[in-house]
Scaffold this active site. Structure first.
Site, PDB file in Angstrom:
ATOM      1  CE  LYS A   1      -2.754  -0.562   3.617  1.00  0.00           C
ATOM      2  NZ  LYS A   1      -3.919  -0.409   4.519  1.00  0.00           N
TER       3      LYS A   1
ATOM      4  CE  LYS B   1      -1.921   4.409   4.777  1.00  0.00           C
ATOM      5  NZ  LYS B   1      -3.054   4.253   5.692  1.00  0.00           N
TER       6      LYS B   1
HETATM    7  N1  C2G Z   1     -10.434   7.108   8.676  1.00  0.00           N
HETATM    8  C1  C2G Z   1     -11.426   8.043   8.962  1.00  0.00           C
HETATM    9  N2  C2G Z   1     -11.081   9.310   9.290  1.00  0.00           N
HETATM   10  C2  C2G Z   1      -9.773   9.679   9.354  1.00  0.00           C
HETATM   11  C3  C2G Z   1      -8.758   8.737   9.092  1.00  0.00           C
HETATM   12  C4  C2G Z   1      -9.114   7.438   8.752  1.00  0.00           C
HETATM   13  O1  C2G Z   1     -12.631   7.716   8.906  1.00  0.00           O
HETATM   14  N3  C2G Z   1      -9.476  10.966   9.681  1.00  0.00           N
HETATM   15  C5  C2G Z   1     -10.835   5.748   8.315  1.00  0.00           C
HETATM   16  C6  C2G Z   1     -10.441   5.374   6.886  1.00  0.00           C
HETATM   17  O2  C2G Z   1     -11.393   5.870   5.954  1.00  0.00           O
HETATM   18  C7  C2G Z   1     -10.451   3.840   6.960  1.00  0.00           C
HETATM   19  C8  C2G Z   1     -10.016   3.580   8.420  1.00  0.00           C
HETATM   20  O3  C2G Z   1     -10.187   4.816   9.137  1.00  0.00           O
HETATM   21  O4  C2G Z   1     -11.775   3.352   6.775  1.00  0.00           O
HETATM   22  C9  C2G Z   1      -8.574   3.143   8.519  1.00  0.00           C
HETATM   23  O5  C2G Z   1      -7.776   4.118   7.885  1.00  0.00           O
HETATM   24  P1  C2G Z   1      -6.249   3.722   7.527  1.00  0.00           P
HETATM   25  O6  C2G Z   1      -5.615   3.122   8.711  1.00  0.00           O
HETATM   26  O7  C2G Z   1      -5.625   4.909   6.843  1.00  0.00           O
HETATM   27  O8  C2G Z   1      -6.478   2.547   6.488  1.00  0.00           O
HETATM   28  P2  C2G Z   1      -6.218   2.547   4.906  1.00  0.00           P
HETATM   29  O9  C2G Z   1      -4.787   2.786   4.635  1.00  0.00           O
HETATM   30  O10 C2G Z   1      -7.246   3.410   4.308  1.00  0.00           O
HETATM   31  O11 C2G Z   1      -6.441   0.994   4.581  1.00  0.00           O
HETATM   32  O12 C2G Z   1      -8.166  -2.767   2.279  1.00  0.00           O
HETATM   33  C10 C2G Z   1      -8.445  -1.468   2.780  1.00  0.00           C
HETATM   34  C11 C2G Z   1      -7.195  -0.810   3.330  1.00  0.00           C
HETATM   35  O13 C2G Z   1      -6.520  -1.675   4.239  1.00  0.00           O
HETATM   36  C12 C2G Z   1      -7.574   0.493   4.028  1.00  0.00           C
END
Ligand code: C2G
Length: 129
Positions: A44, A46
């Site tokens: 990803k 990340k």
């Molecule tokens: N999120 C949110 N508000 C934020 C930050 C994150 O609602 N200010 C939500 C994201 O939309 C996601 C969840 O928190 O639904 C987790 O975010 P991340 O840890 O950044 O995950 P991500 O990299 O988006 O991974 O297969 C799907 C991926 O693994 C998602």
């Protein structure tokens, strides 16, 4: 029992993460969280501050979370939904539309993302400190 699933890295856990976990749990009775492994994070593009084991430990301590599983790849969602008998898949709306293929298998809900906080913002602002 209505089962919900959501996916993410959940690094440097913050209130935006809690907001989505809380709302996801409120949609049902049991929340499964699939947390990205360190290896999958690399796919990803990340890199987490906390290791998978420690991010998993933190998530498992949250009152809204009932079970934490590993997210190893992009392709496991259909089998996860089937194996865990999931009723509803939830993600923040920064992913809106990306997982609509799951609609054949469960309800798909994109919840509004919490504005004003993100893991990358935390890293940037701390880096300036
Ligand atoms: N999120 C949110 N508000 C934020 C930050 C994150 O609602 N200010 C939500 C994201 O939309 C996601 C969840 O928190 O639904 C987790 O975010 P991340 O840890 O950044 O995950 P991500 O990299 O988006 O991974 O297969 C799907 C991926 O693994 C998602």
């Amino acid at each position: 029992m209505k089962k919900i699933i959501t996916y993410g890295t959940f690094d440097l856990l913050h209130w935006g993460h809690i907001n989505i976990l809380k709302r996801a749990k409120e949609m049902g009775d049991y929340l499964v969280v699939a947390i990205s492994t360190d290896e999958f994070n690399r796919l990803k593009h990340k890199e987490s501050y906390h290791s998978f084991e420690n991010r998993k430990l933190i998530l498992e301590s949250i009152r809204y979370v009932d079970e934490v599983i590993a997210e190893n790849n992009w392709d496991q969602k259909i089998s996860d939904v089937q194996e865990h008998q999931i009723d509803t898949f939830v993600m923040g709306d920064d992913w809106a539309g990306e997982f609509d293929f799951l609609k054949e298998y469960c309800e798909v809900v994109y919840l509004s993302r919490t504005e004003g906080i993100s893991t990358s913002q935390i890293k940037t602002e701390l880096g300036k400190g």
